[in-house]
Scaffold this motif. Sequence first.
Motif, mmCIF file in Angstrom:
data_model
loop_
_atom_site.group_PDB
_atom_site.id
_atom_site.type_symbol
_atom_site.label_atom_id
_atom_site.label_comp_id
_atom_site.label_asym_id
_atom_site.label_seq_id
_atom_site.Cartn_x
_atom_site.Cartn_y
_atom_site.Cartn_z
ATOM 1 N N ALA A 10 -4.165 1.573 -3.586
ATOM 2 C CA ALA A 10 -5.145 0.544 -3.782
ATOM 3 C C ALA A 10 -4.571 -0.721 -4.530
ATOM 4 C CB ALA A 10 -6.579 1.128 -4.103
ATOM 5 N N THR B 182 0.903 -1.241 0.000
ATOM 6 C CA THR B 182 -0.152 0.051 0.097
ATOM 7 C C THR B 182 0.914 1.375 -0.077
ATOM 8 O OG1 THR B 182 -1.600 -1.182 1.188
ATOM 9 C CG2 THR B 182 -1.847 1.113 1.245
ATOM 10 N N ARG C 206 -1.545 -2.337 -2.906
ATOM 11 C CA ARG C 206 -2.303 -3.459 -1.803
ATOM 12 C C ARG C 206 -2.881 -4.640 -2.531
ATOM 13 N NH1 ARG C 206 -4.457 -3.729 3.287
ATOM 14 N NH2 ARG C 206 -6.164 -4.900 3.326
ATOM 15 N N ASN C 207 -3.515 -4.620 -3.660
ATOM 16 C CA ASN C 207 -4.168 -5.712 -4.408
ATOM 17 C C ASN C 207 -2.899 -6.551 -4.994
ATOM 18 O OD1 ASN C 207 -5.244 -7.079 -6.397
ATOM 19 N ND2 ASN C 207 -6.839 -5.663 -6.723
#
Length: 120
Positions: A93, A60, A96-97
């Motif tokens: 985002a 992140t 993090r994914n």
Amino acid sequence: MKMSIPLLCAGALLAASSAASAQSYGPRDEGRRFDDGSRVVCRNVEVQRNSKDSNRIAGTATGAVVGGLLGNQVGGGNGKKLATVAGAVAGGAAGRNIQGRHQQKTGDRVVERRCEREYR
């Protein structure tokens, strides 16, 4: 101040009694039946282990920095500030994914026997 000590003691006693009443079951309890018709059922569950960063903070943070830097290259004035913030949010985002998918592919998986009380 004298009033808070009895309250703290009562709260600690309540927490201890509720923790003592929490029941955990193991494979030795499998099939055990209770008066209310419930029983202990055990299942094999695949669990992922060895994740050093389970909250995906590194991905992140890295994604937010990269996204912010890329967003800062766009526009001018207030638009540049907005693009920087939007880039940081989108990058965070995405990071993090990406880290989550990587951890799922490379993480160690073990099978555990978990037992719980099943109500009918």
